[in-house]
Design a protein around this motif. Structure first.
Motif, short mmCIF file in Angstrom:
data_model
loop_
_atom_site.label_atom_id
_atom_site.label_comp_id
_atom_site.label_asym_id
_atom_site.label_seq_id
_atom_site.Cartn_x
_atom_site.Cartn_y
_atom_site.Cartn_z
N SER A 17 102.33 61.22 86.09
CA SER A 17 103.31 62.17 86.61
C SER A 17 104.69 61.89 86.04
O SER A 17 105.46 62.80 85.77
N PHE A 18 104.98 60.62 85.85
CA PHE A 18 106.26 60.22 85.27
C PHE A 18 106.40 60.81 83.87
O PHE A 18 107.42 61.40 83.52
N PHE A 19 105.35 60.71 83.07
CA PHE A 19 105.39 61.23 81.70
C PHE A 19 105.32 62.75 81.68
O PHE A 19 105.99 63.39 80.88
N ALA A 20 104.51 63.33 82.54
CA ALA A 20 104.34 64.78 82.55
C ALA A 20 105.63 65.49 82.92
O ALA A 20 105.89 66.58 82.45
N GLN A 21 106.45 64.87 83.77
CA GLN A 21 107.66 65.51 84.24
C GLN A 21 108.82 65.36 83.26
O GLN A 21 109.82 66.04 83.38
N SER A 22 108.69 64.49 82.33
CA SER A 22 109.81 64.19 81.45
C SER A 22 109.69 64.88 80.10
O SER A 22 108.61 64.96 79.53
N THR A 23 110.82 65.35 79.59
CA THR A 23 110.81 65.91 78.24
C THR A 23 110.88 64.79 77.21
O THR A 23 110.65 65.02 76.04
N LYS A 24 111.20 63.61 77.65
CA LYS A 24 111.30 62.46 76.75
C LYS A 24 110.17 61.48 77.03
O LYS A 24 110.37 60.27 77.05
N ALA A 25 108.97 62.01 77.22
CA ALA A 25 107.82 61.18 77.61
C ALA A 25 107.54 60.09 76.58
O ALA A 25 107.28 58.94 76.96
N ASP A 26 107.57 60.43 75.31
CA ASP A 26 107.27 59.44 74.28
C ASP A 26 108.29 58.30 74.29
O ASP A 26 107.93 57.14 74.13
N GLU A 27 109.55 58.65 74.48
CA GLU A 27 110.59 57.62 74.54
C GLU A 27 110.37 56.69 75.72
O GLU A 27 110.50 55.48 75.60
N LYS A 28 110.04 57.26 76.86
CA LYS A 28 109.80 56.45 78.05
C LYS A 28 108.57 55.58 77.88
O LYS A 28 108.57 54.41 78.28
N ARG A 29 107.54 56.14 77.29
CA ARG A 29 106.32 55.35 77.05
C ARG A 29 106.63 54.19 76.11
O ARG A 29 106.17 53.07 76.33
N GLU A 30 107.39 54.45 75.08
CA GLU A 30 107.75 53.38 74.14
C GLU A 30 108.62 52.32 74.80
O GLU A 30 108.48 51.13 74.52
N LYS A 31 109.50 52.75 75.68
CA LYS A 31 110.34 51.80 76.40
C LYS A 31 109.49 50.89 77.30
O LYS A 31 109.68 49.68 77.33
N ILE A 32 108.55 51.50 78.00
CA ILE A 32 107.65 50.73 78.86
C ILE A 32 106.78 49.80 78.00
O ILE A 32 106.56 48.64 78.35
N LYS A 33 106.33 50.32 76.88
CA LYS A 33 105.49 49.52 75.97
C LYS A 33 106.27 48.31 75.46
O LYS A 33 105.74 47.19 75.40
N ALA A 34 107.52 48.51 75.09
CA ALA A 34 108.35 47.40 74.60
C ALA A 34 108.57 46.37 75.71
O ALA A 34 108.51 45.16 75.45
N PHE A 35 108.80 46.85 76.91
CA PHE A 35 108.96 45.96 78.06
C PHE A 35 107.67 45.16 78.28
O PHE A 35 107.71 43.95 78.53
N LYS A 36 106.54 45.82 78.15
CA LYS A 36 105.25 45.17 78.34
C LYS A 36 105.00 44.12 77.26
O LYS A 36 104.54 43.02 77.55
N VAL A 37 105.31 44.44 76.01
CA VAL A 37 105.15 43.49 74.90
C VAL A 37 105.99 42.25 75.16
O VAL A 37 105.52 41.11 75.01
N SER A 38 107.22 42.45 75.56
CA SER A 38 108.11 41.34 75.86
C SER A 38 107.55 40.49 77.00
O SER A 38 107.53 39.26 76.92
N PHE A 39 107.11 41.15 78.04
CA PHE A 39 106.56 40.45 79.21
C PHE A 39 105.32 39.64 78.83
O PHE A 39 105.22 38.46 79.16
N LEU A 40 104.39 40.28 78.11
CA LEU A 40 103.15 39.59 77.74
C LEU A 40 103.41 38.45 76.77
O LEU A 40 102.77 37.39 76.86
N THR A 41 104.33 38.65 75.85
CA THR A 41 104.66 37.59 74.89
C THR A 41 105.16 36.35 75.62
O THR A 41 104.75 35.23 75.31
N THR A 42 106.01 36.55 76.59
CA THR A 42 106.54 35.44 77.37
C THR A 42 105.44 34.77 78.19
O THR A 42 105.33 33.54 78.21
N GLU A 43 104.63 35.57 78.84
CA GLU A 43 103.60 35.04 79.73
C GLU A 43 102.47 34.32 78.99
O GLU A 43 101.97 33.30 79.47
N LEU A 44 102.06 34.84 77.85
CA LEU A 44 100.88 34.30 77.16
C LEU A 44 101.17 33.08 76.28
O LEU A 44 100.26 32.32 75.97
N GLU A 45 102.41 32.94 75.86
CA GLU A 45 102.77 31.82 74.98
C GLU A 45 101.81 31.71 73.78
O GLU A 45 101.22 30.66 73.52
N LEU A 46 101.66 32.81 73.07
CA LEU A 46 100.76 32.84 71.92
C LEU A 46 101.34 32.05 70.75
O LEU A 46 102.55 32.08 70.53
#
Length: 152
Positions: A17-46
């Motif tokens: 619903s968050f993406f469907a309501q937004s005209t900038k869905a791709d930007e928001k998805r990329e922002k969330i994805k970047a946040f997720k990458v940062s979070f997982l990188t920190t947590e996993l200590e690869l």
């Protein structure tokens, strides 16, 4: 249903619903994805070697999973609204149910392949840490969404 499945479904529906309501869905998805990458990188200590092999596999899986869930589920949800459902024939309902089951199978097979690929590069302990980190991320994202909704 397990709480993790409920959280995953809830996160999907919220993000849908968050993406469907937004005209900038791709930007928001990329922002969330970047946040997720940062979070997982920190947590996993690869290690650098693990990260080099992990991220292409993870990103391919994440993109395909999003595509299956977002694009196909959008079609299903549209067909399941009250007006469409009440006018649907039994034959159409059987076909829709079959499509939904097929999507579930695709998601299962995708996850199975993803896990097999992960086992080639990460220890079982790190794979479990990944699962926990993803769940933690989803809870954190959901909490941010709730906090933002409470402010509005």
């Amino acid at each position: 249903m397990k709480i993790k499945n409920i959280l995953s479904l809830l996160l999907f529906l919220i993000s849908f619903s968050f993406f469907a309501q937004s005209t900038k869905a791709d930007e928001k998805r990329e922002k969330i994805k970047a946040f997720k990458v940062s979070f997982l990188t920190t947590e996993l200590e690869l290690t650098s070697t693990e990260a080099e092999k992990f991220w292409p596999i993870y990103n391919a899986y994440d993109d395909k999973q999003f595509e299956l869930r977002h694009l196909k589920m959008k079609t299903y949800l549209h067909k399941l609204d009250d007006d469409n459902l009440s006018s649907m024939t039994e034959k159409e309902a059987v076909a829709l149910l079959s499509q939904m089951e097929s999507t579930d199978k695709e998601l299962y097979l995708l996850r199975e392949k993803y896990m097999a690929n992960l086992k080639k590069i990460l220890s079982a302990k790190k794979i479990l840490q990944l699962k926990k980190s993803e769940d933690d991320f989803n809870r954190k994202l959901l909490q941010q969404y709730r906090d933002k909704a409470a402010k509005d």
